[in-house]
Write an enzyme that holds these catalytic residues in place. Structure first.
Site, PDB file in Angstrom:
ATOM      1  N   ASP A   1      -3.702   2.181  -5.269  1.00 25.21           N
ATOM      2  CA  ASP A   1      -2.377   2.148  -4.637  1.00 25.21           C
ATOM      3  C   ASP A   1      -2.153   0.920  -3.770  1.00 25.21           C
ATOM      4  OD1 ASP A   1      -3.937   2.755  -2.378  1.00 25.21           O
ATOM      5  OD2 ASP A   1      -2.304   3.929  -1.498  1.00 25.21           O
ATOM      6  N   GLU A   2      -2.957  -0.105  -3.968  1.00 24.74           N
ATOM      7  CA  GLU A   2      -2.942  -1.182  -2.982  1.00 24.74           C
ATOM      8  C   GLU A   2      -3.270  -2.524  -3.641  1.00 24.74           C
ATOM      9  OE1 GLU A   2      -5.821  -1.817   0.843  1.00 24.74           O
ATOM     10  OE2 GLU A   2      -6.142  -0.056  -0.362  1.00 24.74           O
TER      11      GLU A   2
ATOM     12  N   ASP B   1       0.859  -1.183   0.000  1.00 27.08           N
ATOM     13  CA  ASP B   1       0.000   0.000   0.000  1.00 27.08           C
ATOM     14  C   ASP B   1       0.896   1.235   0.000  1.00 27.08           C
ATOM     15  OD1 ASP B   1      -2.916   0.881   1.993  1.00 27.08           O
ATOM     16  OD2 ASP B   1      -1.690   2.123   0.702  1.00 27.08           O
TER      17      ASP B   1
HETATM   18  N1  DCP Z   1      -8.786   8.179  -1.170  1.00 30.57           N
HETATM   19  C1  DCP Z   1      -9.851   9.074  -1.329  1.00 30.57           C
HETATM   20  N2  DCP Z   1     -10.847   9.124  -0.375  1.00 30.57           N
HETATM   21  C2  DCP Z   1     -10.812   8.325   0.713  1.00 30.57           C
HETATM   22  C3  DCP Z   1      -9.740   7.412   0.883  1.00 30.57           C
HETATM   23  C4  DCP Z   1      -8.731   7.377  -0.078  1.00 30.57           C
HETATM   24  O1  DCP Z   1      -9.898   9.782  -2.334  1.00 30.57           O
HETATM   25  N3  DCP Z   1     -11.779   8.384   1.629  1.00 30.57           N
HETATM   26  C5  DCP Z   1      -7.720   8.159  -2.197  1.00 30.57           C
HETATM   27  C6  DCP Z   1      -6.603   9.098  -1.813  1.00 30.57           C
HETATM   28  C7  DCP Z   1      -5.495   8.206  -1.327  1.00 30.57           C
HETATM   29  C8  DCP Z   1      -5.720   6.939  -2.118  1.00 30.57           C
HETATM   30  O2  DCP Z   1      -7.139   6.871  -2.332  1.00 30.57           O
HETATM   31  O3  DCP Z   1      -4.228   8.778  -1.566  1.00 30.57           O
HETATM   32  C9  DCP Z   1      -5.223   5.699  -1.401  1.00 30.57           C
HETATM   33  O4  DCP Z   1      -5.948   5.484  -0.209  1.00 30.57           O
HETATM   34  P1  DCP Z   1      -5.263   4.941   1.108  1.00 30.57           P
HETATM   35  O5  DCP Z   1      -6.350   4.549   2.033  1.00 30.57           O
HETATM   36  O6  DCP Z   1      -4.224   3.930   0.784  1.00 30.57           O
HETATM   37  O7  DCP Z   1      -4.578   6.237   1.743  1.00 30.57           O
HETATM   38  P2  DCP Z   1      -3.196   6.902   1.421  1.00 30.57           P
HETATM   39  O8  DCP Z   1      -2.391   6.114   0.457  1.00 30.57           O
HETATM   40  O9  DCP Z   1      -3.416   8.322   1.048  1.00 30.57           O
HETATM   41  O10 DCP Z   1      -2.496   6.911   2.838  1.00 30.57           O
HETATM   42  P3  DCP Z   1      -1.859   5.684   3.647  1.00 30.57           P
HETATM   43  O11 DCP Z   1      -0.416   6.038   3.821  1.00 30.57           O
HETATM   44  O12 DCP Z   1      -2.584   5.644   4.946  1.00 30.57           O
HETATM   45  O13 DCP Z   1      -2.059   4.441   2.819  1.00 30.57           O
HETATM   46 MG    MG Z   2      -2.178   4.047   0.630  1.00 31.42          MG
END
Ligand code: DCP
Ligand code: MG
Length: 384
Positions: free
Chosen positions: A122-123, A27
């Site tokens: 991203d995962e 992720d």
């Molecule tokens: N995303 C979004 N709205 C949300 C959750 C996520 O638009 N409620 C989008 C933005 C994030 C991407 O999806 O960058 C990936 O989600 P993640 O949950 O993996 O969160 P991040 O990668 O941003 O942070 P982390 O480091 O916690 O994985």
């Molecule tokens: Mg993420």
């Protein structure tokens, strides 16, 4: 030595051959925000928030780790985020860029194994059982993947390594950002006992609140509660929770998931009759569907409104158009029309849903949009 095998010893041999699985969960860290910081060096080390503008009642898609220190998180109203962190830099999302990076990282995963199950941009889960002898070797693959991601994209990812999906995902979250965590079969019980219920797969706010009310705080409490009681309270899902708490999860990594539709629905806390209230809920749902479509880089020809009446009767109404539906702005007038055909002010609504199906790839979408005025209606059909 006499080498005769009876049925029992054959069984033993077979069991010995049955290897423990090795599952990775990868992720990326603060995905959208990290890409913005990568592409705009002046934002590095600063609180960056990607999402809707605070002036237009937007919500936060994600925040850089610098902004998270102030309590900013995904799905929070941007206005709240601004109040918590006034110096934050707000940026609009650039989905095309995020999609391109997503393709790069998925290609890196697929070099290691064909068993890649993407969960979002991203995962992904990877099943590397066939390539390794134990979880230590699986961790080496994870390290290699992290290195390649850094070399090719200048972004960091966190990795979780375990013998099942649930624990691999928990592990990747354990030491974010840039983490790498192994949870072995020996470590799993202690880890799960201490794990707060919110972290269990499928436990949302509602379930968590209900559990906390019952004094259930962590995995140990879940286990003590027993399968039967959890099933009584939460149905099938409760049974599943019990098994997770006992560190049992044999869900396979499923690489091919052909998507037929993108939808969001919500069961309302109380039944409603008021049309404008329903429209507001549809707006939120349409925005969520828009985001998912944008993440996947697709649109869909058919838009369906789903309504469950308080009597539990389910009705759907759908409309289609050639150039497809992609944004909430495109969906909303149609949803309002479909809704007005259903709601009579007498019957109360228990659930609302918005579904886009008949999915179009980016190429198909460009092609369709080239020739049709977006406001033109193609056909309308009604499903009972
Ligand atoms: N995303 C979004 N709205 C949300 C959750 C996520 O638009 N409620 C989008 C933005 C994030 C991407 O999806 O960058 C990936 O989600 P993640 O949950 O993996 O969160 P991040 O990668 O941003 O942070 P982390 O480091 O916690 O994985
Ligand atoms: Mg993420």
């Amino acid at each position: 030595m006499n080498e005769t095998h009876d049925g029992n010893s054959l069984e033993v041999m077979r069991n010995m051959q049955e290897k423990v699985r090795a599952i990775l969960h990868l992720d990326l860290d603060a995905f959208y925000a990290s890409i913005e910081q990568r592409d705009h060096p002046e934002y590095r080390g600063k609180p960056v928030i990607v999402g809707g503008s605070p002036d237009r009642r937007g919500v936060v898609a994600t925040a850089s780790y610098e902004a998270r220190k102030f309590g900013v998180h995904s799905a929070m109203p941007s206005r709240t985020a601004q109040r918590l962190c006034p110096q934050a830099i707000f940026l609009p999302a650039r989905f095309e860029v995020y999609q391109a990076v997503s393709q790069q990282i998925m290609a890196i995963f697929r070099q290691q194994t064909a068993l890649v199950e993407p969960l979002s941009l991203d995962e992904a889960y990877l099943d590397v059982t066939a390539a390794v002898r134990d979880l230590e070797e699986a961790a080496r693959i994870a390290r290699e993947i992290k290195r390649q991601i850094w070399d090719q994209t200048n972004l960091t990812a966190s990795a979780g390594i375990s013998y099942c999906k649930f624990l691999a995902k928990i592990a990747s979250d354990a030491h974010k950002p840039d983490g790498l965590t192994v949870i072995s079969q020996d470590e799993a019980p202690a880890f799960l006992e201490a794990l707060p219920i919110e972290k269990f797969f499928g436990v949302g706010k509602v379930t968590a609140a209900k559990l906390r009310e019952l004094g259930i705080q962590n995995g140990a409490d879940l286990k003590h509660m027993g399968e039967e009681r959890l099933r009584d309270l939460f149905g099938k899902h409760g049974g599943q929770l019990y098994h997770y708490a006992c560190s049992e999860d044999d869900r396979p990594v499923e690489p091919i998931r052909e998507r037929k539709s993108v939808g969001k629905e919500v069961t309302l806390e109380r039944d409603i009759r008021n049309r404008s209230e329903m429209e507001r809920i549809l707006e939120t749902l349409a925005l969520q569907v828009e985001r998912r479509l944008a993440e996947l880089g697709i649109a869909g020809r058919t838009l369906t409104l789903k309504v469950r009446w308080s009597t539990f009767e389910l009705v759907t109404r759908a409309a289609s158009r050639t150039q497809g539906f992609q944004s909430a702005q495109e969906m909303l007038p149609v949803l309002r029309t479909l809704l007005s055909g259903l709601v009579d002010g007498k019957r109360a609504v228990r659930l609302l849903g918005v579904i886009v199906s008949g999915l179009l790839s980016p190429d198909e979408m460009r092609h369709a949009r080239q020739f049709v005025t977006p406001s033109l209606w193609e056909e309308e059909h009604v499903q009972a």
